[in-house]
Write an enzyme that holds these catalytic residues in place. Structure first.
Site, PDB file in Angstrom:
ATOM      1  N   HIS A  70       0.827  -1.210   0.000  1.00 21.51           N
ATOM      2  CA  HIS A  70       0.000   0.000   0.000  1.00 21.51           C
ATOM      3  C   HIS A  70       0.861   1.259   0.000  1.00 21.51           C
ATOM      4  O   HIS A  70       0.369   2.333   0.322  1.00 21.51           O
ATOM      5  CB  HIS A  70      -0.913   0.007   1.232  1.00 21.51           C
ATOM      6  CG  HIS A  70      -1.931  -1.100   1.219  1.00 21.51           C
ATOM      7  ND1 HIS A  70      -2.396  -1.712   2.354  1.00 21.51           N
ATOM      8  CD2 HIS A  70      -2.566  -1.719   0.191  1.00 21.51           C
ATOM      9  CE1 HIS A  70      -3.287  -2.647   2.042  1.00 21.51           C
ATOM     10  NE2 HIS A  70      -3.399  -2.670   0.730  1.00 21.51           N
ATOM     11  N   HIS A  71       2.147   1.126  -0.339  1.00 24.97           N
ATOM     12  CA  HIS A  71       2.992   2.325  -0.271  1.00 24.97           C
ATOM     13  C   HIS A  71       2.554   3.354  -1.303  1.00 24.97           C
ATOM     14  O   HIS A  71       2.838   4.533  -1.173  1.00 24.97           O
ATOM     15  CB  HIS A  71       4.476   1.974  -0.435  1.00 24.97           C
ATOM     16  CG  HIS A  71       4.882   1.684  -1.852  1.00 24.97           C
ATOM     17  ND1 HIS A  71       4.496   0.549  -2.524  1.00 24.97           N
ATOM     18  CD2 HIS A  71       5.625   2.395  -2.728  1.00 24.97           C
ATOM     19  CE1 HIS A  71       4.988   0.574  -3.752  1.00 24.97           C
ATOM     20  NE2 HIS A  71       5.674   1.685  -3.900  1.00 24.97           N
ATOM     21  N   LYS A  76      -2.440  -2.531  -7.935  1.00 24.78           N
ATOM     22  CA  LYS A  76      -2.688  -2.910  -9.334  1.00 24.78           C
ATOM     23  C   LYS A  76      -2.160  -4.308  -9.604  1.00 24.78           C
ATOM     24  O   LYS A  76      -1.058  -4.645  -9.172  1.00 24.78           O
ATOM     25  CB  LYS A  76      -1.934  -1.901 -10.224  1.00 24.78           C
ATOM     26  CG  LYS A  76      -2.215  -2.020 -11.679  1.00 24.78           C
ATOM     27  CD  LYS A  76      -3.327  -1.080 -12.090  1.00 24.78           C
ATOM     28  CE  LYS A  76      -3.817  -1.333 -13.482  1.00 24.78           C
ATOM     29  NZ  LYS A  76      -4.637  -2.553 -13.599  1.00 24.78           N
ATOM     30  N   LYS A 100       7.581  -4.599 -10.026  1.00 30.59           N
ATOM     31  CA  LYS A 100       7.413  -4.268 -11.441  1.00 30.59           C
ATOM     32  C   LYS A 100       6.990  -2.806 -11.608  1.00 30.59           C
ATOM     33  O   LYS A 100       7.556  -2.059 -12.400  1.00 30.59           O
ATOM     34  CB  LYS A 100       6.330  -5.191 -11.994  1.00 30.59           C
ATOM     35  CG  LYS A 100       6.175  -5.198 -13.467  1.00 30.59           C
ATOM     36  CD  LYS A 100       5.083  -6.180 -13.885  1.00 30.59           C
ATOM     37  CE  LYS A 100       5.392  -7.600 -13.464  1.00 30.59           C
ATOM     38  NZ  LYS A 100       4.475  -8.570 -14.060  1.00 30.59           N
ATOM     39  N   LYS A 112      -2.671  -8.832  -6.876  1.00 25.51           N
ATOM     40  CA  LYS A 112      -2.976  -9.886  -7.848  1.00 25.51           C
ATOM     41  C   LYS A 112      -4.234 -10.600  -7.392  1.00 25.51           C
ATOM     42  O   LYS A 112      -4.528 -10.650  -6.197  1.00 25.51           O
ATOM     43  CB  LYS A 112      -1.822 -10.903  -7.910  1.00 25.51           C
ATOM     44  CG  LYS A 112      -1.792 -11.670  -9.205  1.00 25.51           C
ATOM     45  CD  LYS A 112      -1.174 -10.849 -10.310  1.00 25.51           C
ATOM     46  CE  LYS A 112      -1.165 -11.556 -11.638  1.00 25.51           C
ATOM     47  NZ  LYS A 112      -0.374 -10.807 -12.623  1.00 25.51           N
ATOM     48  N   SER A 368      -1.672  -0.210 -18.809  1.00 26.37           N
ATOM     49  CA  SER A 368      -2.823  -0.145 -17.899  1.00 26.37           C
ATOM     50  C   SER A 368      -2.827   1.202 -17.166  1.00 26.37           C
ATOM     51  O   SER A 368      -3.884   1.783 -16.927  1.00 26.37           O
ATOM     52  CB  SER A 368      -2.751  -1.263 -16.865  1.00 26.37           C
ATOM     53  OG  SER A 368      -3.296  -2.446 -17.384  1.00 26.37           O
TER      54      SER A 368
HETATM   55  P1  NAD Z   1      -3.116 -16.429 -21.826  1.00 26.63           P
HETATM   56  O1  NAD Z   1      -4.096 -17.234 -21.070  1.00 26.63           O
HETATM   57  O2  NAD Z   1      -3.610 -15.459 -22.832  1.00 26.63           O
HETATM   58  O3  NAD Z   1      -2.058 -17.370 -22.587  1.00 26.63           O
HETATM   59  C1  NAD Z   1      -1.325 -18.398 -22.005  1.00 26.63           C
HETATM   60  C2  NAD Z   1      -1.045 -19.432 -23.092  1.00 26.63           C
HETATM   61  O4  NAD Z   1      -0.129 -20.410 -22.604  1.00 26.63           O
HETATM   62  C3  NAD Z   1      -2.313 -20.165 -23.533  1.00 26.63           C
HETATM   63  O5  NAD Z   1      -2.407 -20.115 -24.937  1.00 26.63           O
HETATM   64  C4  NAD Z   1      -2.088 -21.587 -23.025  1.00 26.63           C
HETATM   65  O6  NAD Z   1      -2.703 -22.569 -23.821  1.00 26.63           O
HETATM   66  C5  NAD Z   1      -0.579 -21.678 -23.071  1.00 26.63           C
HETATM   67  N1  NAD Z   1      -0.044 -22.749 -22.231  1.00 26.63           N
HETATM   68  C6  NAD Z   1      -0.537 -23.246 -21.082  1.00 26.63           C
HETATM   69  N2  NAD Z   1       0.256 -24.236 -20.618  1.00 26.63           N
HETATM   70  C7  NAD Z   1       1.268 -24.365 -21.510  1.00 26.63           C
HETATM   71  C8  NAD Z   1       2.391 -25.218 -21.602  1.00 26.63           C
HETATM   72  N3  NAD Z   1       2.638 -26.128 -20.669  1.00 26.63           N
HETATM   73  N4  NAD Z   1       3.229 -25.081 -22.653  1.00 26.63           N
HETATM   74  C9  NAD Z   1       3.004 -24.153 -23.611  1.00 26.63           C
HETATM   75  N5  NAD Z   1       1.939 -23.314 -23.577  1.00 26.63           N
HETATM   76  C10 NAD Z   1       1.084 -23.418 -22.539  1.00 26.63           C
HETATM   77  O7  NAD Z   1      -2.211 -15.722 -20.715  1.00 26.63           O
HETATM   78  P2  NAD Z   1      -1.299 -14.441 -20.884  1.00 26.63           P
HETATM   79  O8  NAD Z   1      -2.088 -13.254 -20.490  1.00 26.63           O
HETATM   80  O9  NAD Z   1      -0.608 -14.490 -22.196  1.00 26.63           O
HETATM   81  O10 NAD Z   1      -0.248 -14.685 -19.701  1.00 26.63           O
HETATM   82  C11 NAD Z   1       0.881 -15.523 -19.863  1.00 26.63           C
HETATM   83  C12 NAD Z   1       1.897 -15.184 -18.785  1.00 26.63           C
HETATM   84  O11 NAD Z   1       2.238 -13.798 -18.880  1.00 26.63           O
HETATM   85  C13 NAD Z   1       1.411 -15.398 -17.350  1.00 26.63           C
HETATM   86  O12 NAD Z   1       2.521 -15.780 -16.564  1.00 26.63           O
HETATM   87  C14 NAD Z   1       0.971 -14.013 -16.935  1.00 26.63           C
HETATM   88  O13 NAD Z   1       1.019 -13.829 -15.525  1.00 26.63           O
HETATM   89  C15 NAD Z   1       2.023 -13.166 -17.632  1.00 26.63           C
HETATM   90  N6  NAD Z   1       1.633 -11.776 -17.845  1.00 26.63           N
HETATM   91  C16 NAD Z   1       0.519 -11.448 -18.556  1.00 26.63           C
HETATM   92  C17 NAD Z   1       0.205 -10.099 -18.757  1.00 26.63           C
HETATM   93  C18 NAD Z   1      -0.969  -9.661 -19.604  1.00 26.63           C
HETATM   94  O14 NAD Z   1      -1.074  -8.448 -19.882  1.00 26.63           O
HETATM   95  N7  NAD Z   1      -1.820 -10.557 -20.071  1.00 26.63           N
HETATM   96  C19 NAD Z   1       1.011  -9.104 -18.193  1.00 26.63           C
HETATM   97  C20 NAD Z   1       2.148  -9.472 -17.482  1.00 26.63           C
HETATM   98  C21 NAD Z   1       2.453 -10.811 -17.321  1.00 26.63           C
END
Ligand code: NAD
Length: 476
Positions: A70-71, A76, A100, A112, A368
């Protein structure tokens, strides 16, 4: 090498791994232990269970929202839908969000959320019911709001879920003029900002491009500077992985490997990302793509030869048992926590450069932040100044043409007279953020000989959060 591997077989939970990395970096900061403990701790953990009628049955759904720090307010962080969701994971992801935001100078505390479901198991209507119920639970406990806590999409969620959340919030808070700013990653028609969908993948590309542009760092890895021709493997073709792949491909990198949950494909001659996506649409799988080698275990794809490996699916996918077989010289953590501390040690000992998640996937939270600003100001970026800029460029061009007696071509004229649209401003703000933050981390790394990029990034983040706490004056 064997001793490093043996030493690195210890097991940590995801949150313990984050804490371990924090402790490693904290010795390079000047803060006393109490401040460091406060920075590290998760401030609020909300675990909930709520009933939702699914078909003829009532299902009790388990969900979480963790506010790590909460700093700065609001907090987010994304909301993920996965059967792997648990308190430890949400706490780890919330703390990564704090660091981040600090690294990319986004003025939020980390948070989160997660719902322990397999979204593929439900109909759209059922998912909407679960999402709306989760949102109303957050409202009840004041865990959501433009000045309190602002969720966003993450694994398994997207613009559709964010629309349901903003609608639920607005219905429960009638007349709240800033209600749209209660969540980001919304579709543009619901108050979203252009460029948010691809922001994380684009940020991954900008970050790796910046690393590859530093000639002396590339020389140490035996690589030439620049992105062009670099061989890239990407795990996960969801929001982050697909957009990262697209930007690497469009800018001349060679995508040699791709993996999804059904398996992986590899072709050293390079894969056309657009054609692979079409192939998956038509056949239901990336496997059997013409000319490529299949890997029925997708994780094996990551062990194939390449320059850059981008894990963009889930955490802990590179760990003590497979790290030694990774051949990449650069690993860009597009997912959150894809490398365990064990993997860090093994790969670090091999000289692999690991670009940490808390920097590399910060494009999403950066944009965002822009969306939140847009919602609070109730005006589209570029609306006030686009036409003004275009008129000014026209006047300057007219003067230059008059002075030189030469006329530019029509294509050049269109380019020169273009005033910024919202998406241009968002891309520009994101690019500037990713470049600036990369060099801040790199300078910290150079000033602390022997530390890796993750430790340097943590050091930068701890310094910023620690200073914010000091300025708040809560440690008299
Ligand atoms: P998403 O659900 O859109 O995509 C994830 C993809 O990974 C899916 O297509 C899924 O089928 C695939 N997948 C699942 N298990 C797998 C495996 N064992 N091998 C290969 N592919 C596999 O999710 P996303 O939003 O793209 O998020 C992916 C990562 O990025 C997460 O760790 C998330 O925390 C991180 N992230 C996302 C955002 C964002 O803006 N969406 C921002 C920062 C970090």
């Amino acid at each position: 090498m064997e001793t490093v591997i043996a030493k690195a077989q210890a097991h940590y939970s995801f949150f313990e791994g984050v804490e371990r990395n924090f402790d490693k970096a904290s010795k390079y900061t000047r803060f006393e232990s109490g401040i460091l403990e406060q920075i590290k701790a998760c401030n609020s953990v909300y675990r909930m269970k709520f009933p939702v009628r699914i078909g003829d049955n009532i299902e009790v759904i388990e969900a979480y929202r963790v506010q790590h720090s909460h700093h700065k307010l609001p907090c987010k962080g994304g909301i993920r839908y996965s059967m792997d969701v648990n308190q430890d994971e949400v706490m780890a992801l919330a703390s990564l969000m704090t660091y981040k935001c600090a690294i990319v100078n986004v003025p939020f505390g980390g948070a989160k959320g997660g719902i322990k479901i397999n979204p593929k198991k439900y109909t759209t209507f059922e998912l909407e019911k679960i999402t709306r119920r989760y949102a109303s639970e957050l409202v009840k406990k004041n865990f959501i709001g433009p000045g309190v806590d602002v969720p966003a999409p993450d694994y398994g969620t997207g613009g559709r879920e964010m629309s349901w959340i903003v609608d639920t919030y607005a219905s429960l808070k009638p007349g709240e003029v800033d209600a749209q700013a209660c969540v980001t990653g919304k579709p543009v028609s619901q108050g979203g900002v252009r460029g948010r969908t691809e922001a994380t993948g684009l940020g991954v590309y900008y970050g790796i491009r910046e690393l590859c542009n530093v000639a002396e760092d590339m020389q140490k890895l035996g690589l030439t500077p620049g992105i062009e021709g670099k061989k890239v493997i990407i795990q996960g073709l969801g929001n982050v992985g697909y957009h990262a792949a697209k930007f690497f491909f469009d800018n001349g990198a060679k995508i040699v490997g791709l993996s999804e949950y059904e398996g992986g494909i590899y072709d050293e001659k390079g894969l056309d990302i657009y054609k692979v996506v079409d192939h998956r649409k038509n056949t239901g799988s990336i496997l059997n793509y013409p000319g490529a080698t299949n890997f029925t275990n997708g994780a094996d794809t990551m062990e194939q030869p390449c320059d850059i490996l981008i894990p963009a699916a889930l955490e802990n996918v590179i760990n003590g048992s497979n790290a030694a077989r990774i051949q990449a010289k650069i690993i860009g953590e597009a997912a959150n926590g894809p490398l365990t501390p064990d993997a860090d040690e093994i790969l670090g000992a091999k000289g692999v450069v690991i670009v940490p998640d808390m920097y590399l996937n910060a494009g999403g939270v950066t944009v965002s932040y822009f969306e939140w600003l847009k919602n609070l100001s109730h005006v589209r970026f570029g609306r006030m100044d686009k036409r003004f800029s275009e008129n000014q460029y026209g006047t300057i061009l007219h003067a230059v043409e008059g002075l030189t007696g030469k006329r530019v071509t029509d294509t050049e004229r269109t380019l020169l007279l273009h005033g910024p649209d919202e998406v241009d401003l968002v891309y520009s703000g994101l690019e500037d953020t990713m470049i600036g933050s990369y060099h801040e981390i790199r300078e910290a790394m150079l000033s602390l000989p022997g530390v890796d990029m993750r430790t340097a990034a943590f050091t930068v983040a701890i310094n910023k959060v620690g200073m914010a706490y000091e300025e708040l004056g809560i440690f008299p």
